[in-house]
Write a protein that holds these residues in place. Structure first.
Motif, PDB file in Angstrom:
ATOM      1  N   SER A 145       0.831  -1.205   0.000  1.00  0.00           N
ATOM      2  CA  SER A 145       0.000   0.000   0.000  1.00  0.00           C
ATOM      3  C   SER A 145       0.863   1.250   0.000  1.00  0.00           C
ATOM      4  O   SER A 145       2.041   1.216   0.367  1.00  0.00           O
ATOM      5  CB  SER A 145      -0.911   0.017   1.227  1.00  0.00           C
ATOM      6  OG  SER A 145      -1.772  -1.095   1.242  1.00  0.00           O
ATOM      7  N   TYR A 153      -3.748   3.780  -1.410  1.00  0.00           N
ATOM      8  CA  TYR A 153      -3.778   2.986  -2.635  1.00  0.00           C
ATOM      9  C   TYR A 153      -3.197   1.591  -2.423  1.00  0.00           C
ATOM     10  O   TYR A 153      -2.255   1.407  -1.644  1.00  0.00           O
ATOM     11  CB  TYR A 153      -2.957   3.668  -3.738  1.00  0.00           C
ATOM     12  CG  TYR A 153      -3.583   4.931  -4.271  1.00  0.00           C
ATOM     13  CD1 TYR A 153      -4.540   4.891  -5.284  1.00  0.00           C
ATOM     14  CD2 TYR A 153      -3.217   6.172  -3.764  1.00  0.00           C
ATOM     15  CE1 TYR A 153      -5.118   6.045  -5.772  1.00  0.00           C
ATOM     16  CE2 TYR A 153      -3.788   7.338  -4.244  1.00  0.00           C
ATOM     17  CZ  TYR A 153      -4.739   7.270  -5.249  1.00  0.00           C
ATOM     18  OH  TYR A 153      -5.310   8.417  -5.722  1.00  0.00           O
ATOM     19  N   TYR A 174      -2.160   2.003  -9.421  1.00  0.00           N
ATOM     20  CA  TYR A 174      -2.536   2.574  -8.131  1.00  0.00           C
ATOM     21  C   TYR A 174      -4.058   2.473  -8.014  1.00  0.00           C
ATOM     22  O   TYR A 174      -4.793   3.250  -8.623  1.00  0.00           O
ATOM     23  CB  TYR A 174      -2.119   4.040  -8.045  1.00  0.00           C
ATOM     24  CG  TYR A 174      -0.643   4.281  -7.859  1.00  0.00           C
ATOM     25  CD1 TYR A 174      -0.163   4.902  -6.701  1.00  0.00           C
ATOM     26  CD2 TYR A 174       0.288   3.914  -8.827  1.00  0.00           C
ATOM     27  CE1 TYR A 174       1.200   5.145  -6.519  1.00  0.00           C
ATOM     28  CE2 TYR A 174       1.645   4.137  -8.664  1.00  0.00           C
ATOM     29  CZ  TYR A 174       2.091   4.754  -7.512  1.00  0.00           C
ATOM     30  OH  TYR A 174       3.439   4.984  -7.340  1.00  0.00           O
ATOM     31  N   ASN A 176      -7.334   2.906  -5.956  1.00  0.00           N
ATOM     32  CA  ASN A 176      -7.878   3.686  -4.845  1.00  0.00           C
ATOM     33  C   ASN A 176      -8.663   2.759  -3.909  1.00  0.00           C
ATOM     34  O   ASN A 176      -9.617   2.103  -4.327  1.00  0.00           O
ATOM     35  CB  ASN A 176      -8.790   4.779  -5.413  1.00  0.00           C
ATOM     36  CG  ASN A 176      -9.251   5.769  -4.392  1.00  0.00           C
ATOM     37  OD1 ASN A 176      -9.728   5.409  -3.334  1.00  0.00           O
ATOM     38  ND2 ASN A 176      -9.123   7.056  -4.732  1.00  0.00           N
ATOM     39  N   LYS A 177      -8.245   2.710  -2.645  1.00  0.00           N
ATOM     40  CA  LYS A 177      -8.900   1.803  -1.705  1.00  0.00           C
ATOM     41  C   LYS A 177     -10.350   2.182  -1.442  1.00  0.00           C
ATOM     42  O   LYS A 177     -11.186   1.309  -1.144  1.00  0.00           O
ATOM     43  CB  LYS A 177      -8.125   1.778  -0.385  1.00  0.00           C
ATOM     44  CG  LYS A 177      -6.773   1.095  -0.471  1.00  0.00           C
ATOM     45  CD  LYS A 177      -6.121   0.989   0.906  1.00  0.00           C
ATOM     46  CE  LYS A 177      -4.784   0.267   0.829  1.00  0.00           C
ATOM     47  NZ  LYS A 177      -4.157   0.107   2.166  1.00  0.00           N
ATOM     48  N   ASP A 183      -6.547   5.170 -10.173  1.00  0.00           N
ATOM     49  CA  ASP A 183      -6.438   6.626 -10.294  1.00  0.00           C
ATOM     50  C   ASP A 183      -5.235   7.036 -11.146  1.00  0.00           C
ATOM     51  O   ASP A 183      -5.245   8.111 -11.757  1.00  0.00           O
ATOM     52  CB  ASP A 183      -6.297   7.274  -8.918  1.00  0.00           C
ATOM     53  CG  ASP A 183      -7.623   7.356  -8.170  1.00  0.00           C
ATOM     54  OD1 ASP A 183      -8.665   7.005  -8.766  1.00  0.00           O
ATOM     55  OD2 ASP A 183      -7.612   7.758  -6.994  1.00  0.00           O
TER      56      ASP A 183
END
Length: 254
Positions: A145, A153, A174, A176-177, A183
């Motif tokens: 992460s 991310y 990447y 986005n969590k 993103d």
């Protein structure tokens, strides 16, 4: 000896688990975009394409048309600076071979045909990329992460096996969590000998139920995702239309 065997199995389990976690994250991303099945069910797409690289002084402007089955690709250019003032340029890819015609005459120039193959394959890939990330031969590695501009991310490294594509580029996605969307991503362009990454960022637009990254820009970066370049290259996709009537003969050599 027993301890070594246990350690080896633990390492194998960890690698397999990381690969599985990466695939699960990518599956969730595809579903958030509108679904892989829904995307391919549209059958084809046409759109207006513009690419501007001010550093290399490259300007490409075309009407792109793709059929998802066999990844057929076609473009009629109004601007093609890679071929200079060649005139009316049309490129096509029939699922196996690429071709280019200039002023209605099929070109035998090796450089022009190499450019056509690169653009036909690359432009199609950029458009369908997020729905191709689980294709056979694509390898994934969950790298952990990272927080960027206050956002958390998942980082996924993506490489390609033998006989997958023309070159072996490397990507770092990447995801986005919070939104489950990509993103940004790092990528190489081995086809042009570029082994160091660029960072691609974009804006999404929802078209016929599918989120498409229509406004894109990228710049030289390092593998930590830090920008080191000075000038962005931009790509814009507009007037996107799915599931239109297409005469598939346009993809054959003309």
């Amino acid at each position: 000896m027993k301890k070594n065997v246990i350690t080896i199995f633990a390492l194998i389990f960890t690698v397999l688990n990381y690969g599985q976690d990466a695939k699960q994250l990518i599956t969730e991303m595809m579903n958030t975009l509108g679904g892989k099945q829904n995307f391919y069910a549209k059958g084809n797409v046409s759109y207006d394409y513009e690419y501007i690289n001010q550093t290399a002084k490259i300007h490409l402007k075309s009407k792109e048309t793709y059929v998802f089955d066999k990844e057929l690709s076609y473009a009629k250019y109004s601007e093609h600076s890679l071929l200079g003032d060649a005139g009316k340029v049309i490129e096509g890819f029939d699922g196996q071979n690429a071709w280019v015609s200039i002023n209605g005459i099929l070109s035998t120039d090796e450089k022009a045909n190499d450019i056509a193959r690169f653009l036909r394959k690359t432009n199609y890939y950029w458009f369908a990329m997020f729905f191709k990330l689980l294709d056979e031969g694509v390898h994934h590695e969950l790298m952990g992460s990272k927080k960027v501009n206050g956002q958390d991310y998942h980082l996924i490294k993506m490489t390609f096996g033998n006989n997958i594509g023309d070159v072996k580029d490397t990507y770092v996605l990447y995801i986005n969590k919070a939104t489950k969307l990509v993103d940004q991503f790092l990528f190489t362009v081995e086809g042009f000998g570029i082994k160091e990454p660029s960072l691609m960022t974009f804006e999404y637009e929802t078209i016929d139920g599918i989120k498409i990254a229509t406004k894109r820009k990228y710049i030289e970066a390092n593998w930590n995702g830090e920008i080191i370049g000075k000038q962005y290259t931009t790509t814009n996709w507009t007037n996107i239309k799915f599931k239109t009537d297409i005469d598939t003969s346009i993809f054959m050599k003309q």
